[in-house]
Design an enzyme around this catalytic site. Structure first.
Site, PDB file in Angstrom:
ATOM      1  N   HIS A   1     -57.193  24.750   1.804  1.00 49.84           N
ATOM      2  CA  HIS A   1     -57.825  25.061   0.526  1.00 49.84           C
ATOM      3  C   HIS A   1     -58.241  23.729  -0.106  1.00 49.84           C
ATOM      4  O   HIS A   1     -57.423  22.798  -0.197  1.00 49.84           O
ATOM      5  CB  HIS A   1     -56.838  25.749  -0.412  1.00 49.84           C
ATOM      6  CG  HIS A   1     -56.570  27.188  -0.098  1.00 49.84           C
ATOM      7  ND1 HIS A   1     -56.145  27.620   1.121  1.00 49.84           N
ATOM      8  CD2 HIS A   1     -56.682  28.295  -0.884  1.00 49.84           C
ATOM      9  CE1 HIS A   1     -55.992  28.939   1.082  1.00 49.84           C
ATOM     10  NE2 HIS A   1     -56.321  29.378  -0.127  1.00 49.84           N
TER      11      HIS A   1
ATOM     12  N   ASP B   1     -59.236  36.801  -0.275  1.00 47.58           N
ATOM     13  CA  ASP B   1     -58.171  35.933  -0.791  1.00 47.58           C
ATOM     14  C   ASP B   1     -56.861  36.709  -1.021  1.00 47.58           C
ATOM     15  O   ASP B   1     -55.987  36.681  -0.153  1.00 47.58           O
ATOM     16  CB  ASP B   1     -58.632  35.221  -2.065  1.00 47.58           C
ATOM     17  CG  ASP B   1     -57.926  33.890  -2.302  1.00 47.58           C
ATOM     18  OD1 ASP B   1     -57.154  33.464  -1.438  1.00 47.58           O
ATOM     19  OD2 ASP B   1     -58.155  33.270  -3.365  1.00 47.58           O
ATOM     20  N   ASP B   2     -56.737  37.370  -2.171  1.00 45.52           N
ATOM     21  CA  ASP B   2     -55.517  38.125  -2.504  1.00 45.52           C
ATOM     22  C   ASP B   2     -55.940  39.481  -3.063  1.00 45.52           C
ATOM     23  O   ASP B   2     -55.886  39.709  -4.281  1.00 45.52           O
ATOM     24  CB  ASP B   2     -54.701  37.347  -3.546  1.00 45.52           C
ATOM     25  CG  ASP B   2     -54.277  35.985  -3.019  1.00 45.52           C
ATOM     26  OD1 ASP B   2     -53.344  35.936  -2.195  1.00 45.52           O
ATOM     27  OD2 ASP B   2     -54.903  34.988  -3.406  1.00 45.52           O
TER      28      ASP B   2
ATOM     29  N   GLU C   1     -61.266  24.503  -4.880  1.00 46.42           N
ATOM     30  CA  GLU C   1     -61.180  25.800  -5.583  1.00 46.42           C
ATOM     31  C   GLU C   1     -61.194  25.465  -7.079  1.00 46.42           C
ATOM     32  O   GLU C   1     -62.167  25.734  -7.777  1.00 46.42           O
ATOM     33  CB  GLU C   1     -59.906  26.535  -5.177  1.00 46.42           C
ATOM     34  CG  GLU C   1     -59.700  27.867  -5.883  1.00 46.42           C
ATOM     35  CD  GLU C   1     -58.373  28.551  -5.514  1.00 46.42           C
ATOM     36  OE1 GLU C   1     -57.497  27.899  -4.917  1.00 46.42           O
ATOM     37  OE2 GLU C   1     -58.227  29.752  -5.848  1.00 46.42           O
TER      38      GLU C   1
ATOM     39  N   HIS D   1     -60.239  34.372   5.225  1.00 50.04           N
ATOM     40  CA  HIS D   1     -59.447  33.805   4.134  1.00 50.04           C
ATOM     41  C   HIS D   1     -58.812  34.933   3.336  1.00 50.04           C
ATOM     42  O   HIS D   1     -59.421  35.480   2.417  1.00 50.04           O
ATOM     43  CB  HIS D   1     -60.367  32.947   3.238  1.00 50.04           C
ATOM     44  CG  HIS D   1     -59.670  32.285   2.086  1.00 50.04           C
ATOM     45  ND1 HIS D   1     -60.246  31.263   1.370  1.00 50.04           N
ATOM     46  CD2 HIS D   1     -58.457  32.491   1.512  1.00 50.04           C
ATOM     47  CE1 HIS D   1     -59.434  30.880   0.410  1.00 50.04           C
ATOM     48  NE2 HIS D   1     -58.331  31.624   0.467  1.00 50.04           N
TER      49      HIS D   1
ATOM     50  N   HIS E   1     -54.594  35.972   2.088  1.00 47.19           N
ATOM     51  CA  HIS E   1     -53.153  35.696   2.157  1.00 47.19           C
ATOM     52  C   HIS E   1     -52.459  37.043   2.237  1.00 47.19           C
ATOM     53  O   HIS E   1     -52.619  37.878   1.340  1.00 47.19           O
ATOM     54  CB  HIS E   1     -52.693  34.950   0.904  1.00 47.19           C
ATOM     55  CG  HIS E   1     -53.455  33.679   0.673  1.00 47.19           C
ATOM     56  ND1 HIS E   1     -52.952  32.444   0.989  1.00 47.19           N
ATOM     57  CD2 HIS E   1     -54.701  33.466   0.171  1.00 47.19           C
ATOM     58  CE1 HIS E   1     -53.851  31.515   0.689  1.00 47.19           C
ATOM     59  NE2 HIS E   1     -54.918  32.108   0.189  1.00 47.19           N
TER      60      HIS E   1
HETATM   61  N1  ADE Z   1     -52.256  31.295  -2.356  1.00 49.44           N
HETATM   62  C1  ADE Z   1     -52.664  32.543  -2.484  1.00 49.44           C
HETATM   63  N2  ADE Z   1     -53.880  32.588  -3.031  1.00 49.44           N
HETATM   64  C2  ADE Z   1     -54.257  31.306  -3.251  1.00 49.44           C
HETATM   65  C3  ADE Z   1     -55.400  30.688  -3.780  1.00 49.44           C
HETATM   66  N3  ADE Z   1     -56.450  31.390  -4.234  1.00 49.44           N
HETATM   67  N4  ADE Z   1     -55.426  29.355  -3.865  1.00 49.44           N
HETATM   68  C4  ADE Z   1     -54.388  28.636  -3.438  1.00 49.44           C
HETATM   69  N5  ADE Z   1     -53.292  29.166  -2.928  1.00 49.44           N
HETATM   70  C5  ADE Z   1     -53.226  30.494  -2.819  1.00 49.44           C
HETATM   71 ZN    ZN Z   2     -56.622  31.398  -0.686  1.00 48.33          ZN
END
Ligand code: ADE
Ligand code: ZN
Length: 351
Positions: free
Chosen positions: A205, A286-287, A208, A25, A27
């Site tokens: 997703h 994630d990011d 969250e 997971h 992006h």
């Molecule tokens: N796009 C990038 N990061 C995300 C996240 N944590 N939740 C939903 N969409 C995303």
């Molecule tokens: Zn995500």
């Protein structure tokens, strides 16, 4: 459960860093570090609306998912040509290899980029070329999952799917990302049914920021195989039972949850509770350019905050391989690498 020799708290960060693992997971647009963002902007004759890297990084303070998505979206404006997507993915893949990631499944979307006039094939070809190079040059296997943006319509998701189909062989799966609240999974029932008919692996997703009901509908309406995040599942005992019974993997992202205020502190994160409940949880970044760390930073900070052990680490790495979309023989190789690592990682033998 496999029982392991205890590893001292002192040796745990090293074990976590060196441990073979998969990342399921992340992006790719969220791995765009400010330094590369400025470099790509300069290469493309564009400007970033911040004077320098430090002031951009200082802007990475978020109260919720939407505040993050707005900044994240602005960052993607520097990506214009295939080489930009290659360079961004290659930078992440090198970082992942340094963190002993053996396999990664990368999320990306095309709708953000087609919205800026960049064609879907430019995005997919650049990312895919980096994945091919990762296998050849880093020994890291990498595959791509196209996420639909849930704040847009289902008709627009169908359009994104159509545009990607000529490059079907470069993709392993379809996912669902972006603003969760107010955009339940069932909004995308038809397009996920189409993706399923086309043999894509499916993820979404859910849970969250959104309620357990979104996890139920991701499972029952979209029929996904994994849930991305899913941390809200612990609010619903019947859902926990279902996820445990069906061994549905949850791709948890602790530093993301901290930065987006899903949990007030890491010490209050429910990853330990998920493992105790028997859920197939994994740890992911994630990011990472926005949330303060790549996968190993997620492991080390979370383990320190929650007092997790080498036993939990083994379970999380094992889950990451088990939950991946690679074939059974490749999975066996990764499981064997993990077992070999635990056999030889013994501070007694090393001292
Ligand atoms: N796009 C990038 N990061 C995300 C996240 N944590 N939740 C939903 N969409 C995303
Ligand atoms: Zn995500």
């Amino acid at each position: 459960m496999k029982l392991l020799k205890p590893v001292s708290v002192e040796h745990l960060p090293e074990l976590l860093r060196r441990m073979p693992k998969a990342e399921l997971h992340m992006h790719i647009e969220g791995s765009l570090e400010p330094e590369l963002m400025f470099a790509l902007a300069a290469r493309n004759g564009l400007t970033v609306p911040y004077p320098d890297v430090e002031s951009l990084r200082r802007a990475y303070v978020f109260n919720n998912l939407q505040e993050f998505l707005d900044i994240y979206h602005a960052g993607t404006l520097v990506l214009r040509v295939e080489q930009d997507f290659y360079d961004m993915a290659w930078a992440y893949l090198q970082r992942a290899a340094a963190d002993n990631v053996l396999h990664t499944e990368i999320f990306f979307d095309t709708q953000t980029h087609t919205g800026h006039g960049v064609a879907a094939d430019v995005v997919i070809n650049g990312l895919h070329r980096a994945c091919v190079d990762a296998q050849a040059k880093l020994g890291l296997s990498a595959s791509l999952i196209l996420c639909f943006l849930r704040h847009l319509s289902e008709a627009q998701a169908f359009e994104a799917l159509e545009q990607a189909l000529p490059l079907r062989e470069k993709l392993v799966g379809i996912g669902l990302a972006s603003s969760e609240l107010g955009h339940p999974p069932e909004k995308f029932a038809k397009v996920f049914a189409k993706a399923r008919a086309l043999d894509f692996r499916l993820v979404a997703h859910a849970g969250e920021e959104g309620p357990p009901a979104y996890i139920w509908s991701a499972l029952d309406v979209l029929r996904v195989e994994r849930i991305d995040h899913g941390v809200q599942a612990l609010r619903d005992p019947a859902l926990i039972q279902r996820l445990v019974r069906d061994k549905v993997p949850l791709t948890v992202c602790p530093l993301s949850n901290l930065k987006l205020r899903v949990f007030p502190t890491l010490a209050q994160h429910n990853l330990g509770g998920m493992l105790d409940a028997g859920l197939v949880a994994t740890v992911n970044s994630d990011d990472p350019a926005y949330f303060g760390g790549y996968i190993n930073e997620n492991f080390t900070q979370t383990f320190a905050a929650l007092g997790l052990t080498a036993q939990h680490a083994w379970q999380l790495a094992h889950n990451s391989f088990e939950a991946s979309f690679i074939d059974a023989s490749a999975k066996r190789v990764l499981h064997d690498r993990l077992e070999a690592f635990y056999e030889t990682f013994d501070p007694i033998f090393r001292s």
